[in-house]
Scaffold this motif. Structure first.
Motif, short mmCIF file in Angstrom:
data_model
loop_
_atom_site.label_atom_id
_atom_site.label_comp_id
_atom_site.label_asym_id
_atom_site.label_seq_id
_atom_site.Cartn_x
_atom_site.Cartn_y
_atom_site.Cartn_z
N ILE A 271 1.09 -0.66 -0.33
CA ILE A 271 0.07 0.67 -0.07
C ILE A 271 0.69 1.04 0.41
CG2 ILE A 271 -1.85 1.07 1.05
CD1 ILE A 271 -2.41 -1.41 0.37
N LEU A 272 0.54 2.22 -1.20
CA LEU A 272 1.25 3.22 -1.11
C LEU A 272 1.04 4.51 -0.84
CD1 LEU A 272 3.14 2.54 -4.27
CD2 LEU A 272 3.92 1.87 -2.51
N THR A 273 0.78 5.87 -0.41
CA THR A 273 0.85 6.95 0.07
C THR A 273 0.92 7.79 -2.30
OG1 THR A 273 2.34 8.58 0.35
CG2 THR A 273 0.35 7.47 1.87
N CYS A 274 -0.07 8.42 -2.38
CA CYS A 274 0.68 9.20 -3.63
C CYS A 274 0.86 10.56 -3.83
CB CYS A 274 0.50 8.23 -4.65
SG CYS A 274 1.20 8.60 -6.02
N THR A 275 1.22 11.34 -4.37
CA THR A 275 0.84 13.08 -3.86
C THR A 275 1.85 13.50 -5.16
OG1 THR A 275 2.85 13.98 -3.25
CG2 THR A 275 1.09 13.15 -2.15
N ARG A 276 0.95 14.55 -6.40
CA ARG A 276 1.28 15.49 -7.24
C ARG A 276 2.75 15.06 -7.19
NH1 ARG A 276 -3.13 16.74 -7.32
NH2 ARG A 276 -2.81 18.75 -6.40
N ALA A 277 4.29 15.54 -7.34
CA ALA A 277 5.50 16.16 -7.43
C ALA A 277 5.38 17.43 -6.78
CB ALA A 277 6.41 15.33 -8.74
N GLY A 278 5.94 16.69 -5.22
CA GLY A 278 6.46 18.60 -5.10
C GLY A 278 4.98 18.66 -4.05
N GLY A 279 3.72 18.08 -3.94
CA GLY A 279 2.62 18.12 -3.18
C GLY A 279 2.84 17.37 -1.96
N ARG A 280 4.25 16.73 -1.39
CA ARG A 280 4.07 16.14 -0.19
C ARG A 280 3.90 17.10 0.77
NH1 ARG A 280 4.27 10.62 1.51
NH2 ARG A 280 3.71 10.02 -0.65
N GLU A 281 4.86 18.41 0.80
CA GLU A 281 5.18 18.67 1.44
C GLU A 281 4.17 20.03 1.60
OE1 GLU A 281 6.48 18.85 -1.21
OE2 GLU A 281 8.47 17.64 -0.37
N ARG A 282 2.79 20.30 0.98
CA ARG A 282 1.80 20.87 1.77
C ARG A 282 1.38 20.30 3.43
NH1 ARG A 282 -3.13 20.85 -1.56
NH2 ARG A 282 -3.94 21.66 0.11
N PRO A 283 0.88 21.59 4.41
CA PRO A 283 0.87 21.28 5.96
C PRO A 283 0.00 20.86 5.64
CG PRO A 283 2.05 23.61 5.74
CD PRO A 283 1.63 23.36 4.32
N ALA A 284 -1.37 20.55 4.79
CA ALA A 284 -2.01 19.46 4.90
C ALA A 284 -1.98 18.12 4.99
CB ALA A 284 -3.48 20.35 4.30
N VAL A 285 -1.15 18.55 3.62
CA VAL A 285 -1.03 17.00 3.03
C VAL A 285 -0.22 16.07 3.83
CG1 VAL A 285 0.47 15.50 1.41
CG2 VAL A 285 -1.67 17.64 0.24
N ALA A 286 0.34 17.53 4.92
CA ALA A 286 2.19 16.62 5.89
C ALA A 286 1.05 16.37 7.60
CB ALA A 286 2.81 17.42 6.40
N ALA A 287 -0.19 16.25 7.11
CA ALA A 287 -0.53 16.20 8.21
C ALA A 287 -1.57 15.02 7.95
CB ALA A 287 -1.89 17.20 8.56
N ALA A 288 -2.35 14.77 6.87
CA ALA A 288 -2.97 13.55 7.00
C ALA A 288 -1.71 12.86 6.65
CB ALA A 288 -3.56 13.62 5.46
N LEU A 289 -0.31 12.65 6.20
CA LEU A 289 0.26 11.29 6.34
C LEU A 289 0.90 11.96 7.70
CD1 LEU A 289 2.71 12.61 2.66
CD2 LEU A 289 1.17 10.86 3.41
N GLU A 290 0.73 11.73 8.42
CA GLU A 290 1.17 11.64 9.63
C GLU A 290 0.39 10.72 10.19
OE1 GLU A 290 2.21 13.77 14.06
OE2 GLU A 290 1.75 15.04 12.33
N GLN A 291 -1.48 10.92 10.24
CA GLN A 291 -2.10 10.15 10.39
C GLN A 291 -2.23 9.12 9.92
OE1 GLN A 291 -3.74 11.38 13.10
NE2 GLN A 291 -2.31 13.16 13.67
#
Length: 301
Positions: A271-291
């Motif tokens: 199972i993977l998480t996937c974002t557009r390149a450069g999108g992983r550092e957005r605070p909202a995305v980073a918070a979701a990834l942490e959860q």
């Protein structure tokens, strides 16, 4: 100067494989999409499409251009992040997508936690199968997807997407409670070689995993029933119509008289998480990834 809208049409042609499919995804007519690509070719002074059978394919020049286009898209994602650097607390709209099991076990609980911890963040969840999740990311319609690996996924090095491992989801052999294998803690799949089998439908991304696991155990399963939904599979097992390999993340109806037996050889799906390149550092995305990482740590214990 290159018109970025025309460049996006060319990226869509590469992603979807044909001008017609790209036009449909971008809500354009095929003629309009073709015109955008032709105008871009005239601006650059190079051919971008060439005939291939009854269709067209991208030229070497177009492929080279798309390498830069993907880099531009990634830089744009990071530029948006820089513009919001003074707003580090997750806020605004976050769109996430995933296949059904991921929604149930990972994305829904993550959304509930995020709602409590970041009240300024608004989440929107969309259930989507793996190919659609990549399309939604490409089109900018989702910000974060949870996907499983399949042979049809973009390669890990695809510059358009940032794909990172989340967890390995083991497969268990599911048998009726009264089955001869139900009392064992762990088995080799070869012990079920002579059983009738229930397998995922042809289009399921889990089907290759099931067949590969059986093949690694030295047999080809005698598949007598096919199902798309894991609980449909479990109902068939409960009635003694066969055995099945089911991912541990898939929650089965608790009233069903079936038993999960763990397998040697570690059959699993990734199972993977996937974002557009450069999108992983957005605070909202980073918070979701942490959860998601917190949930994944205990999801398949």
């Amino acid at each position: 100067m290159i018109d970025l809208r025309r460049l996006h049409v060319l990226r869509a042609v590469e992603h979807y494989g044909t001008v017609t499919a790209a036009a449909r995804a971008l809500h354009l007519t095929t003629s309009a999409a073709s015109q955008q690509v032709r105008q871009l070719a005239r601006e650059l002074g190079v051919d971008l499409l060439e005939p291939k059978g009854r269709g067209v394919r991208l030229t070497v020049a177009a492929q080279s251009l798309l390498t830069h286009a993907d880099a531009i898209q990634a830089r744009w994602e990071r530029a948006e992040l820089d513009l919001r650097a003074d707003h580090a607390d997750p806020a605004g709209l976050l769109r996430v997508s995933g296949f059904p099991t991921a929604v149930s076990v990972l994305l829904a609980p993550a959304a509930a936690r995020l709602r409590e911890r970041h009240p300024r963040l608004v989440l929107r969840i969309q259930e989507s199968e793996v190919p659609e999740s990549f399309d939604l990311l490409f089109e900018g319609e989702t910000d974060l997807a949870v996907v499983e690996t399949t042979p049809r996924n973009p390669p890990p090095g695809d510059a358009r997407f940032d794909q990172q491992p989340l967890l390995d989801d083991p497969f268990d052999l599911v048998v009726p409670d009264t089955h001869r294998l139900a009392g064992l803690r762990r088995i080799g799949l070869a012990e079920a070689a002579r059983e009738d089998w229930i397998a995922p439908v042809e289009s399921s991304p889990c089907r290759p995993h099931v067949l590969s696991a059986c093949g690694a155990a030295g047999f080809t399963p005698d598949v007598v029933h096919h199902a798309r939904d894991w609980n449909a599979t479990a109902h068939l097992v409960a009635l003694g119509l066969g055995v099945a390999l089911v991912p541990r993340l898939a929650h089965l109806a608790p009233h069903l008289p079936v038993t999960r037996v763990r397998c040697t050889g570690d059959p699993h799906r990734k199972i993977l998480t996937c974002t557009r390149a450069g999108g992983r550092e957005r605070p909202a995305v980073a918070a979701a990834l942490e959860q998601l990482r917190e949930l994944a740590a205990t999801a398949v214990a």
